[in-house]
Write a protein that holds these residues in place. Structure first.
Motif, short mmCIF file in Angstrom:
data_model
loop_
_atom_site.label_atom_id
_atom_site.label_comp_id
_atom_site.label_asym_id
_atom_site.label_seq_id
_atom_site.Cartn_x
_atom_site.Cartn_y
_atom_site.Cartn_z
N UNK A 297 0.83 -1.21 0.00
CA UNK A 297 0.00 0.00 0.00
C UNK A 297 0.86 1.26 0.00
N UNK A 298 1.91 1.26 0.78
CA UNK A 298 2.78 2.42 0.84
C UNK A 298 3.50 2.64 -0.50
N UNK A 299 4.04 1.57 -1.08
CA UNK A 299 4.74 1.71 -2.36
C UNK A 299 3.78 2.13 -3.47
N UNK A 300 2.58 1.55 -3.49
CA UNK A 300 1.61 1.91 -4.52
C UNK A 300 1.17 3.37 -4.38
N UNK A 301 1.06 3.86 -3.15
CA UNK A 301 0.69 5.25 -2.95
C UNK A 301 1.77 6.19 -3.47
N UNK A 302 3.03 5.86 -3.23
CA UNK A 302 4.11 6.68 -3.76
C UNK A 302 4.11 6.69 -5.28
N UNK A 303 3.88 5.55 -5.90
CA UNK A 303 3.83 5.48 -7.36
C UNK A 303 2.65 6.28 -7.90
N UNK A 304 1.51 6.21 -7.24
CA UNK A 304 0.34 6.99 -7.68
C UNK A 304 0.61 8.48 -7.58
N UNK A 305 1.24 8.91 -6.51
CA UNK A 305 1.55 10.34 -6.37
C UNK A 305 2.51 10.81 -7.45
N UNK A 306 3.43 9.94 -7.84
CA UNK A 306 4.36 10.30 -8.92
C UNK A 306 3.62 10.44 -10.25
N UNK A 307 2.70 9.53 -10.52
CA UNK A 307 1.91 9.64 -11.75
C UNK A 307 1.06 10.91 -11.76
N UNK A 308 0.43 11.20 -10.63
CA UNK A 308 -0.44 12.37 -10.57
C UNK A 308 0.36 13.66 -10.72
N UNK A 309 1.56 13.69 -10.21
CA UNK A 309 2.39 14.87 -10.36
C UNK A 309 2.67 15.16 -11.83
N UNK A 310 2.96 14.12 -12.59
CA UNK A 310 3.21 14.30 -14.02
C UNK A 310 1.96 14.77 -14.75
N UNK A 311 0.83 14.17 -14.43
CA UNK A 311 -0.42 14.54 -15.09
C UNK A 311 -0.81 15.98 -14.77
N UNK A 312 -0.67 16.37 -13.52
CA UNK A 312 -1.04 17.74 -13.14
C UNK A 312 -0.13 18.76 -13.83
N UNK A 313 1.13 18.45 -13.97
CA UNK A 313 2.05 19.37 -14.65
C UNK A 313 1.63 19.60 -16.09
N UNK A 314 1.12 18.57 -16.72
CA UNK A 314 0.76 18.67 -18.14
C UNK A 314 -0.64 19.23 -18.38
N UNK A 315 -1.60 18.78 -17.60
CA UNK A 315 -2.98 19.06 -17.93
C UNK A 315 -3.59 20.24 -17.18
N UNK A 316 -2.96 20.73 -16.17
CA UNK A 316 -3.52 21.91 -15.50
C UNK A 316 -3.47 23.13 -16.42
N UNK A 317 -2.51 23.15 -17.36
CA UNK A 317 -2.41 24.25 -18.34
C UNK A 317 -2.42 23.75 -19.78
N UNK A 318 -2.44 22.42 -19.96
CA UNK A 318 -2.39 21.81 -21.30
C UNK A 318 -1.15 22.27 -22.05
N UNK A 319 -0.07 22.40 -21.35
CA UNK A 319 1.20 22.76 -21.98
C UNK A 319 2.11 21.54 -22.00
N UNK A 320 2.68 21.29 -23.16
CA UNK A 320 3.58 20.15 -23.34
C UNK A 320 4.85 20.66 -24.02
N UNK A 321 5.73 21.25 -23.26
CA UNK A 321 6.92 21.90 -23.87
C UNK A 321 7.83 20.93 -24.59
N UNK A 322 7.82 19.67 -24.22
CA UNK A 322 8.73 18.72 -24.86
C UNK A 322 8.35 18.43 -26.30
N UNK A 323 7.13 18.76 -26.72
CA UNK A 323 6.72 18.51 -28.10
C UNK A 323 7.53 19.34 -29.08
N UNK A 324 7.79 20.58 -28.76
CA UNK A 324 8.47 21.48 -29.69
C UNK A 324 9.84 21.86 -29.17
#
Length: 830
Positions: free
Chosen positions: A412-439
């Motif tokens: 449970x602890x390891x899965x929670x850490x992995x979920x938080x890591x995934x959510x951090x990436x998603x929030x960085x991308x979709x809160x502004x819909x900016x994907x700087x690595x594309x260009x």
């Protein structure tokens, strides 16, 4: 003192004995004294039916207890002492005694037929002067408490709902020396998964527990019975060789029942049942109800709750302890047996034990019961929900959390850490819909070959335009972006990007993907090899490779690396079909026509031809996109409209590739509706109650002849496995078949030089692996771990005819020869 003379068995006694000779029933004479001693005293103001049927009997003393020692039938004709329960000072004729016993037997039989819930047909019982504790039949709604009368359990009588006349096992809750009657009759198949119970039951097979049924048994008992000695409860009256005794013995011989298996489960009760006056306390009744629930569970009957165990969770904890104590198990130990698994699944469905969406306590209970009952379905459901609300569970500080095994808490602890890591990436991308690595790569280069032929600036402008439009649409829909829980335009309980919101966003872009994707152009990319520079000759050849190279750079921009989707290019608007005779023009004239600005009707016609009309869903988001695209394309040439489409496609691709790791729910989860927390983390590794080898599989090494053993859940629930369950992979399986892609697949496998995993159960491979103990692992897998197989295609589109790679071994080769080849190989590498 001389022993009293024994009375010769009368015809009436013989008839009484024959009335109880059926299977599972007791003879009328012996048990009647036993049943009378178990019968509670009638309540004040309520006439006792049995007292009215015996006019010559004197009133019972209220202080008499039901555990009075049994008095044999052969001594009942003597005048009883003043302390005897239900005895008469006057003698009763055999015919009158026969009629009384038959009447009592009919009344009891009728009472048992009314309902299996004794509380509905029988008055409340007492044990001595102590009122029995309340018990009720537990129901899923838990609103109505149907009373349950525990007198049958307390008196060690037949429990009606657990007495199956077709059963071959009678269960006693007291030792054999106590001479108590059986409480349950069941089929032996219900505990076939228990080695202990089977050994206890099959250790000695007896005939009917009441009477010896063969001539040899009766002769042996007669020879051991001394004159004046008390008979064993259930044994017939001693015979003196008279014709009447011979007739009774012959009748019993002719009517002998089939063999019954006696199963003794003596309970460690606090009450001393050896005395004449004993009453059962609340703890003893609680123990009897617990045993009753165990056999009710094994036979699929209703369960009973008590004040000390009022919830279904506590009931199943006791059941689980019993099942583990008596070693219920299947062949490999992955479950507690097929019958237990099936019955428990029914109870889970009926009581909705897996519906833990609104309760942190029920979430922990699901995990605990899943471990104790070895139910992977319930364990998986509780674990997935537990990771989603892990922080709230910790804040609760419930003692139930410490009942979870250490292995599960660490997961449970390891899965929670992995979920938080995934959510951090998603929030960085979709809160502004900016994907700087594309260009940031080839699209930002001015020296590459593609930059001289592709208008990357036009692509980026189209990307920014669609991003601005999407943010505007979502602000109007949800009140703000990211949404706020206080807004009147949504019903979210928490602010930010939650599971329901992201699934709606994913569905919007999936609908847009279905409408625009080119279903005839399969990707040439691989998850293991980056897209390199390719020689191109004209604009038509460079557009798709350049687009794929930009998307490949985005997929590899940060971990985890995202596998390319099967169909990754869009349909482009064209003048073919819009202007007559365009396809017959020379290339120079076509290029000239492409540079002309289009009228509005031509724009509409060109755009409509660039949609997959059979996949268009009439959603507000898709309609707003079509309207936006037409407004943006006004006054532009067909080449500029194509640049618009390519730039818009990059945003669609970036959003779709960002979300599967959080919006694709874990396999096997049922209760997902209305859940805002994320349900994407699975319990990795084996089940806590199974061995490690049960979840490992053999896979081929890429480009070699060896095999490797890997945890199968890493393959099934890794990044590639999650993306295979996402929308783009599932629709790809429906859009195209294997035969249509055979040539493309062969080319791609040549590029990646990777082979699929070997099918270890086939005849082409000498290695076999058993994985029966791993739940939900029996499906044929096409996706494997990174480095073992390229993952560019869905499961149904794997190349045909590929055989698994098997390791080649020479059984005649010596150990020194093997070491010599290894040294030579190392020297060659150096």
């Amino acid at each position: 003192m001389k022993p009293l003379p024994q009375r010769i068995a009368s015809p009436a006694d013989s008839a009484i004995s024959r009335t109880g000779s059926g299977r599972g029933s007791r003879p009328a004479s012996p048990p009647k004294g036993f049943l009378r001693s178990l019968t509670p005293v009638s309540d004040a103001g309520r006439p006792d039916s049995r007292a009215s049927s015996r006019p010559n009997s004197r009133a019972s003393s209220p202080h008499k207890d039901f555990h009075r020692p049994f008095t044999p039938t052969s001594n009942r004709s003597r005048p009883a002492s003043t302390g005897d329960f239900g005895s008469s000072t006057r003698s009763v004729s055999p015919s009158k005694r026969l009629s009384q016993n038959i009447t009592i037997a009919k009344e009891q039989k009728l009472a048992k037929r009314r309902s299996w819930l004794p509380g509905k047909s029988r008055p409340p019982s007492q044990v001595g002067d102590v009122q029995l504790p309340k018990a009720w039949v537990i129901a899923p709604s838990n609103l109505e408490k149907t009373p349950y009368d525990v007198s049958a359990l307390a008196n060690f009588e037949k429990v009606p709902e657990l007495w199956n006349e077709a059963g071959d096992v009678v269960v006693f809750l007291q030792p054999k020396e106590a001479y108590r009657g059986p409480s349950f009759r069941i089929e032996s198949s219900v505990f076939a998964a228990s080695r202990k119970l089977t050994s206890m039951a099959r250790g000695r097979v007896n005939y009917n527990w009441l009477t010896p049924t063969t001539l040899e048994d009766q002769t042996q008992q007669m020879s051991l019975q001394l004159p004046g000695q008390r008979s064993r409860p259930g044994s017939p009256a001693p015979m003196d060789g008279s014709s009447q005794g011979s007739r009774t013995m012959s009748d019993t011989f002719d009517e002998r029942p089939p063999k019954d298996v006696n199963l003794y489960l003596p309970l460690a009760l606090r009450a001393d049942l050896s005395g004449a006056y004993t009453s059962l306390g609340a703890d003893d009744i609680e123990q009897l109800v617990a045993v009753r629930n165990i056999f009710a569970f094994l036979t699929g009957q209703a369960l009973v709750a008590t004040p000390n165990t009022p919830a279904i969770f506590g009931i199943f904890l006791k059941i689980a302890d019993f099942l583990q104590r008596y070693e219920f198990s299947n062949m490999d130990g992955s479950t507690l047996g097929e019958d237990v698994t099936t019955n428990f699944r029914d109870y889970v469905t009926k009581f909705k034990l897996a519906d833990v969406r609104t309760s942190r306590e029920k979430t922990m209970e699901a995990i605990i019961l899943g471990e104790r009952m070895r139910s992977w379905d319930l364990y998986n459901e509780g674990f997935v929900h537990g990771v989603g609300k892990y922080d709230e569970i910790i804040k609760l500080k419930s003692p139930k959390y410490h009942m979870i095994s250490d292995a599960t808490t660490k997961r449970l602890e390891r899965a929670t850490l992995d979920l938080n890591s995934r959510l951090k990436t998603v929030r960085t991308r979709l809160e502004t819909f900016e994907f700087p690595s594309l260009f940031a790569g080839i699209a930002n280069s001015t020296t590459s070959t593609e930059s001289k032929m592709i208008r990357f600036k036009a692509w980026k402008a189209a990307f920014i335009g669609l991003r601005r439009h999407v943010v505007t649409v979502y602000k109007e829909k949800y009140g703000a972006w990211p949404p706020s829980a206080k807004s009147k335009k949504n019903e979210f309980e928490e602010s930010g990007l939650n599971r329901i919101l992201l699934q709606e966003v994913y569905q919007d872009f999936a609908d847009l993907y279905d409408a625009l994707v080119n279903r005839k152009s399969i990707t040439t990319r691989s998850v293991d090899l980056a897209v390199g520079n390719e020689a191109v000759s004209d604009d038509e050849d460079v557009t798709a490779p350049a687009l794929r190279r930009v998307m490949d750079e985005y997929d590899r921009s940060q971990p985890p690396m995202q596998p390319p989707i099967p169909f990754d290019t869009p349909l482009l608007p064209s003048l073919v079909g819009t202007r007559r005779g365009f396809e017959t023009l020379e290339p120079k004239k076509q290029k000239k026509e492409n540079a002309k600005r289009l009228a509005n009707d031509e724009i509409n016609q060109a755009l409509m031809q660039s949609y997959n009309r059979d996949c268009i869903n009439s959603t507000p988001f898709l309609q707003s996109f079509m309207h936006f695209e037409r407004q943006t394309a006004r006054g532009k040439t067909i080449e500029e409209i194509q640049d618009l489409r390519n730039g818009q496609w990059l945003l669609i691709y970036a959003v779709i590739q960002s979300l599967p790791l959080v919006v694709v729910d874990a396999p096997g989860v049922q209760w997902t509706k209305g859940v805002e927390y994320f349900l994407c983390e699975v319990p990795k590794g084996t089940a806590p109650w199974t061995q490690e080898s049960h979840s490992r599989g053999w896979y081929a090494i890429a480009g070699g002849a060896g095999v490797v053993s890997l945890p199968s859940d890493v393959i099934d629930h890794g990044v590639e496995g999650i993306y295979r369950r996402s929308h783009c992979w599932r629709v790809a399986e429906n859009w195209i078949g294997m035969n249509d892609l055979s040539s493309v697949q062969s080319h791609e496998m040549t590029d990646s030089q990777l082979m699929p995993p070997p099918k270890l159960l086939s005849s082409d491979n000498g290695i076999s692996a058993s994985r029966s103990g791993s739940p939900h692992r029996d499906s044929q897998r096409q996706s494997v771990h990174l480095g073992l197989e390229a993952l560019p295609l869905p499961a149904g589109v794997a190349p045909t005819g590929a055989k698994p790679v098997a390791a080649k071994y020479d059984p005649l080769k010596s150990f020194e020869a093997i070491l010599g080849e290894t040294d030579a190989l190392n020297a060659k590498i150096r």
